[in-house]
Design a protein around this motif. Structure first.
Motif, PDB file in Angstrom:
ATOM      1  N   UNK A 148       0.806  -1.225   0.000  1.00  0.00           N
ATOM      2  CA  UNK A 148       0.000   0.000   0.000  1.00  0.00           C
ATOM      3  C   UNK A 148       0.843   1.281   0.000  1.00  0.00           C
ATOM      4  N   UNK A 149       2.059   1.196   0.501  1.00  0.00           N
ATOM      5  CA  UNK A 149       2.845   2.421   0.651  1.00  0.00           C
ATOM      6  C   UNK A 149       3.594   2.863  -0.604  1.00  0.00           C
ATOM      7  N   UNK A 150       3.556   2.069  -1.650  1.00  0.00           N
ATOM      8  CA  UNK A 150       4.379   2.362  -2.829  1.00  0.00           C
ATOM      9  C   UNK A 150       3.938   3.646  -3.521  1.00  0.00           C
ATOM     10  N   UNK A 151       4.920   4.467  -3.913  1.00  0.00           N
ATOM     11  CA  UNK A 151       4.612   5.779  -4.481  1.00  0.00           C
ATOM     12  C   UNK A 151       3.890   5.670  -5.820  1.00  0.00           C
ATOM     13  N   UNK A 152       4.186   4.607  -6.584  1.00  0.00           N
ATOM     14  CA  UNK A 152       3.573   4.485  -7.906  1.00  0.00           C
ATOM     15  C   UNK A 152       2.073   4.187  -7.809  1.00  0.00           C
ATOM     16  N   UNK A 153       1.607   3.905  -6.592  1.00  0.00           N
ATOM     17  CA  UNK A 153       0.174   3.628  -6.438  1.00  0.00           C
ATOM     18  C   UNK A 153      -0.669   4.880  -6.595  1.00  0.00           C
ATOM     19  N   UNK A 154      -0.147   6.001  -6.133  1.00  0.00           N
ATOM     20  CA  UNK A 154      -0.957   7.223  -6.004  1.00  0.00           C
ATOM     21  C   UNK A 154      -1.753   7.569  -7.266  1.00  0.00           C
ATOM     22  N   UNK A 155      -1.106   7.603  -8.455  1.00  0.00           N
ATOM     23  CA  UNK A 155      -1.876   7.980  -9.641  1.00  0.00           C
ATOM     24  C   UNK A 155      -3.005   6.990  -9.973  1.00  0.00           C
ATOM     25  N   UNK A 156      -2.916   5.767  -9.447  1.00  0.00           N
ATOM     26  CA  UNK A 156      -3.948   4.772  -9.737  1.00  0.00           C
ATOM     27  C   UNK A 156      -5.119   4.866  -8.770  1.00  0.00           C
ATOM     28  N   UNK A 157      -4.963   5.700  -7.730  1.00  0.00           N
ATOM     29  CA  UNK A 157      -6.015   5.807  -6.725  1.00  0.00           C
ATOM     30  C   UNK A 157      -6.657   7.186  -6.815  1.00  0.00           C
ATOM     31  N   UNK A 158      -7.134   7.510  -8.026  1.00  0.00           N
ATOM     32  CA  UNK A 158      -7.600   8.875  -8.279  1.00  0.00           C
ATOM     33  C   UNK A 158      -8.879   9.199  -7.512  1.00  0.00           C
ATOM     34  N   UNK A 159      -9.733   8.218  -7.322  1.00  0.00           N
ATOM     35  CA  UNK A 159     -11.014   8.531  -6.671  1.00  0.00           C
ATOM     36  C   UNK A 159     -11.189   7.745  -5.385  1.00  0.00           C
TER      37      UNK A 159
END
Lengths: 88, 711
Positions: free
Chosen positions: B215-226
Motif C-alpha cells: 500500500x505504501x508504494x509511491x507508484x500507487x498514487x496515480x492509480x487511486x484517483x477517486x
C-alpha cells in the motif's frame, strides 16, 4: 533452543531462523534483503566493538546494527543452515 | 536496422544492486568517454557515457545502485524514477552479481514487471567459477532475455555484451518470468482489474498486485484517483488478508522463492568448495586486536601520506604558479592595476585551487585502492560503533580523518556514504576537523606567547589540544544537525563486505581522474572567482604613496627606524582598503573576543583561505608580507603590540581565543566551493559558513570573558 530471541542475543557462530517481523512499521529494507519469516542465517562476524554484526543468508553476507533489526524475532537452530540458506 | 535508416541515439540504463559490479561494466562499455554530473535538485551523482555500436550510438547511464524499486533512499528514488518514470531508457542492462544471484534476482523481478526491453550482464563469474558453474543458457531461458557473462576488467564478455545490446535495441526482448503468486492473490488481482475496467480504466496485473500487497508504494498514487477506487482496493485487500493471513511480507516471499528456484536451476555448486581466502584474511583483519591494530596502522599511513607527501608537491605547485606570475608580470608593468589583478587575483587564484590537487590525488588513490580491494567496507565495519553513538556511521571515518589534512578531499570522500542524510551531516562537520592550514596560526601564537611563558611542555600540549577542539565541538554539532537541521530519515546502517581482490588499475585511475576533473571544473572556477573579489577588496582604493611617505617621515624617529617605508606603506594601504575599513568598523564586535582592528582585519582577510592570516598579520603589524609562522620578527611584533591604552594585545587568553577562533571558523572558500559542488547548491555552504563563524565567535568571546574573570 526454541526461545524467541532478538538481534541483541546473537553471538558469533550462531545459526538462527527468522520467526516474524513485529511492529506496524516493518523495516522495509530488511524485507527487501530477504530477511523473511523462515529465512535461516548464520552470524559470521561481530565487530571488535560488539556492533555491527555480519550475518550470512541466501548466499550473501550483510552487516547490520543489532538495534536496527529490532523488528526481527528469531530462533536459534542447532545445525548451520543449508548451503543455499534460502527460505524454507 | 537497415543501413539506410538514420542512426538514432538510444539511451541504455545500467541497473543493479550496489556492489554488483555496475561501475566496472560501465567503464568497460564507455571507456574514457564519461561525464559525471548531478541529478537536478539532489546530491546524487549521475554518470553518463557514450557507446558506439555497429547499428546505433548510445548514451549509457550508470544509475545509482539499488536494492528495490520501492525507494527508501534518495539515490534509489532517483534511480527508480528514471527507470520506470517518463523518459525511461530504451534498453535496460540489468547487472546481476553471479555470486549473489538470489538477492540480485529480487530486483530483476521488480523491473521485469515494467515490460521494458532488457539484457542481463552477469558479473563476478571469475570469482565464482572455482565454486560454481553458472549456466547462462538456463538463466536466459528462466528470464526470457539475453544473458552475457562479463568479467569487465579482463575484457571477457565485453564485446558479447556490446553485441547483445546492439541486437536488443532492434529485437526489444521483454522478460518473461513466472513468479507463482498464491491463487488467492491472483484472484484478488483479477477482481481489482475487473473493477478498474468497469470504471473505464486499465491496469496491469503487476500494478494490481502492488496496490494490494504494497500500500505504501509511491507508484500507487496515480492509480487511486477517486475515493471509490481507494475503497475498492482496501476492500479487496481486507478480503485477501482474511483468506491468507498477514500480507506485509508476502510479495517479497514470493519473489525470493522464485529467485531461489531460478538459482537452483542455473547455479550448480561444485564439490567441496575451498575455504574462501576472504574468510581467512578476515579472521585477521576483523579480529578484535589485530584487526584494530592493522586499521590504526593503515590509517596512520594514509594520513601521513596526505600530510607529508603532499607538502613538497604543493610547494612545487606554489612556486610554479609564482614563476608564471613572475613571467607574466613584466608584460603588464605599464598598467599596475591590471598587473596586480592578473598576478595576484587570477594567477594567484588558479594557484590556490591547484594547490589542493596533490592531497585530492593522494587521498583518492588510497580510497580507490581500499575500495577496490574490499577493505573500505571493513574499515566502516570496524569503526561503526565508535561513530554510531553520536549519530554518524562507520563510513564517515575516512572523510573525517582526511579532513585533518584538508577538508576538501575529506568532503569529496564523503561520497562513499550511500545514505544521503549521514553524508550531508558528515560534509557539514568535516571542516571542523583541524586541517593543516590551521597549523601555522597555532605555531605562530604558541611560539610567541605560550612557549615563552609556560615552557615547551605546555606548548606541545596546546598544539595537541588545538587539534581536538574541532573534534570535540563536532559531537554536539552532529547531534544537533541530525535532530534539527538535516531533513529526512536516517537510513538503517547496512553494509556488505565484498570479497578481497587486487584493486584494478583502471578503476583506480578512473576514480582519481574523475575526481580531479570534477574539482577543477566546478570548485576550481568558484575559487578563482572568489580570489578576484577578495583581491579587489584588498586592492582598492589606491593610496597616494607620496602622502603616505610624508606621513611616515612625520612619525617619531624611533618608529621610523623600527619599520621600513615599504612595510609602512603596505600596512597603511591595507588599513585603508575596503576590507581594512570593514575590519575597523567591525572592531567593536570583536573586542569582547580580545581582537583589535588589526587582528580583525587579518581574520577578515583570511576568510578566503586561512593560511593567508600569517602574511596578513605580517603586513598589519608592519613586518611586511614576507613572513612565516616561525618568523622571529613577527613573533616579537605580536608580543609588543598593545591596545591604544597600553595594555598588551596578545595575552595567553587572547592567544587561545584567537586559536580557537581559527579552529572553529570556516575560513576557506575552497571548502565552501566544494560543499556547493557536493550538495548541488549554495544552501549548505551558506549554512556551514554561518554556523561555524557563529560558533567561532561565541567560543572566542566566551574564552576571553572567562579569561577576564581569572585575570
Amino acid at each position: 533452543m526454541d526461545k524467541t530471541l532478538t538481534f541483541f542475543d546473537l553471538r558469533r557462530g550462531m545459526s538462527a531462523r527468522v520467526l516474524e517481523l513485529v511492529g506496524d512499521q516493518v523495516c522495509p529494507r530488511l524485507v527487501e534483503l530477504g530477511l523473511l519469516p523462515g529465512t535461516e542465517f548464520k552470524v559470521t562476524k561481530v565487530a571488535p566493538l560488539g556492533d555491527p554484526i555480519e550475518i550470512r543468508l541466501r548466499g550473501f553476507s550483510l552487516c547490520l546494527r543489532r538495534e536496527e533489526c529490532g523488528c526481527l524475532r528469531v530462533q536459534e537452530i542447532a545445525k548451520p543452515p543449508g548451503k543455499k540458506g534460502s527460505a524454507s | 536496422m537497415t543501413p539506410t535508416t538514420e542512426r538514432r541515439a538510444f539511451t541504455v540504463g545500467l541497473v543493479g544492486n550496489p556492489n554488483a559490479g555496475k561501475t566496472s561494466v560501465f567503464n568497460a562499455l564507455t571507456g574514457a568517454k564519461q561525464r559525471i554530473g548531478n541529478y537536478p535538485g539532489v546530491t546524487v551523482e549521475k554518470a553518463e557515457g557514450k557507446l558506439e555500436l555497429a547499428g546505433a550510438s548510445c548514451r549509457v547511464i550508470d544509475f545509482p545502485g539499488l536494492y528495490s524499486l520501492a525507494p527508501i533512499s534518495v539515490d534509489e528514488h532517483v534511480a527508480s524514477e528514471a527507470i520506470v518514470g517518463d523518459g525511461r531508457p530504451d534498453l535496460i542492462v540489468s547487472v546481476l552479481d553471479g555470486s549473489n544471484l538470489e538477492r540480485n534476482l529480487f530486483l530483476f523481478s521488480q523491473i521485469a514487471e515494467f515490460q521494458l526491453p532488457m539484457v542481463v550482464a552477469v558479473t563476478q563469474t571469475d570469482t565464482m567459477d572455482r565454486h560454481f558453474h553458472l549456466k547462462c543458457d538456463d538463466l536466459e531461458k528462466a528470464l526470457g532475455v539475453p544473458v552475457v557473462a562479463v568479467v569487465a576488467h579482463k575484457g571477457i564478455g565485453v564485446q558479447e555484451l556490446k553485441h547483445a545490446i546492439d541486437k536488443a535495441l532492434v529485437d526489444k526482448p521483454i522478460p518473461k518470468i513466472e513468479l507463482g503468486y498464491p491463487k488467492v492473490v491472483v484472484d484478488a488481482a483479477l477482481r481489482l482489474i475487473e473493477h478498474y475496467q468497469s470504471q473505464g480504466m486499465s491496469i496491469t496485473e503487476a500494478q494490481a498486485r502492488t496496490l494490494l500487497l504494497d500500500p505504501g508504494r509511491a507508484t500507487n498514487a496515480p492509480l487511486l484517483a477517486t475515493q471509490d477506487l481507494e475503497n475498492k482496493v482496501d476492500e479487496i485487500r481486507e478480503g485477501l488478508i482474511g483468506a491468507h493471513g498477514q500480507t506485509k511480507t508476502l510479495d517479497a516471499q514470493v519473489r525470493y522463492a522464485w529467485a531461489a528456484h531460478v538459482k537452483r536451476q542455473t547455479v550448480s555448486p561444485v564439490d567441496s568448495p575451498k575455504k574462501r581466502k576472504t574468510d581467512l584474511i578476515d579472521r585477521f583483519l576483523t579480529h578484535r586486536v589485530f584487526g584494530l591494530a592493522f586499521f590504526v596502522g593503515l590509517m596512520y599511513l594514509v594520513f601521513q601520506s596526505i600530510y607529508s607527501l603532499a607538502g613538497p608537491l604543493m610547494d612545487l605547485i606554489e612556486s610554479g604558479v609564482g614563476a608564471v606570475g613572475g613571467f607574466v608580470s613584466p608584460f603588464l608593468e605599464g598598467t599596475p592595476a591590471i598587473q596586480s589583478l592578473v598576478v595576484e587575483g587570477l594567477i594567484g587564484g588558479v594557484g590556490s585551487a591547484l594547490v589542493f590537487l596533490p592531497q585530492i590525488v593522494i587521498l583518492f588513490f588510497f580510497i580507490a585502492v581500499l575500495e577496490g580491494s574490499g577493505y573500505l567496507a571493513r574499515a566502516a565495519f570496524l569503526m561503526d560503533k565508535l561513530l554510531g553513538w553520536c549519530g554518524l556511521n562507520g563510513r564517515a571515518f575516512i572523510p573525517l580523518l582526511s579532513s585533518f589534512a584538508c577538508a576538501i578531499p575529506g568532503i569529496m570522500a564523503a561520497r562513499v556514504m550511500p545514505d544521503q542524510k549521514s553524508r550531508l551531516v558528515t560534509i557539514l562537520v568535516a571542516p571542523l576537523m583541524s586541517c593543516s592550514a590551521r597549523l601555522p596560526v597555532y605555531v605562530l601564537l604558541i611560539g610567541a606567547v605560550i612557549e615563552p611563558q609556560f615552557g615547551p611542555w605546555w606548548a606541545g600540549f596546546a598544539l595537541f589540544a588545538m587539534h581536538f577542539v574541532g573534534m570535540v565541538v563536532a559531537i554536539p554539532v552532529v547531534w544537533f544537525l541530525n535532530k534539527k537541521v538535516v531533513k529526512g530519515k536516517r537510513l538503517p546502517f547496512m553494509l556488505e563486505l565484498p570479497q578481497y581482490q587486487w584493486p584494478k588499475f583502471r578503476d583506480v585511475w578512473t576514480t582519481i581522474f574523475s575526481r580531479v576533473k570534477v574539482f577543477i571544473t566546478t570548485a576550481g572556477t568558484v575559487i578563482v572567482a572568489m580570489s578576484v573579489v577578495i583581491w579587489a577588496l584588498l586592492y582598492f582604493p589606491r593610496p597616494d604613496l607620496g602622502s603616505l611617505e610624508r606621513e611616515f617621515r612625520s612619525l617619531p624617529l624611533t618608529n621610523q627606524t623600527s619599520v621600513s617605508l615599504e612595510n609602512y606603506q603596505e600596512r597603511r594601504q591595507r588599513e585603508d582598503s575596503i576590507l581594512g575599513r570593514f575590519g575597523k568598523a567591525l572592531e567593536p564586535a570583536f573586542v569582547p573576543a580580545g581582537f583589535d582592528w588589526r587582528l580583525t582585519t587579518a581574520i577578515l582577510a583570511a576568510f578566503p583561505a586561512r593560511e593567508v592570516v600569517v602574511p596578513a598579520m605580517g603586513i598589519l603589524f608592519n613586518q611586511g608580507s614576507d613572513v612565516d609562522e616561525s618568523s622571529q620578527s613577527l613573533g616579537d611584533a605580536l608580543k609588543s603590540a598593545t591596545w591604544p591604552d597600553g595594555r598588551p594585545l596578545i595575552t595567553p587568553w587572547s592567544a587561545v581565543s584567537l586559536m580557537v577562533f581559527f579552529a572553529l571558523c570556516c575560513q576557506c572558500m575552497a571548502t565552501l566551493a566544494t560543499i556547493k559542488r557536493e550538495t548541488g547548491g549554495w544552501r549548505w555552504p551558506a549554512f556551514a559558513f554561518l554556523y561555524m563563524t557563529a560558533l567561532a565567535y561565541l567560543a572566542s568571546v566566551l574564552i576571553m570573558q572567562v579569561g577576564r574573570i581569572f585575570g
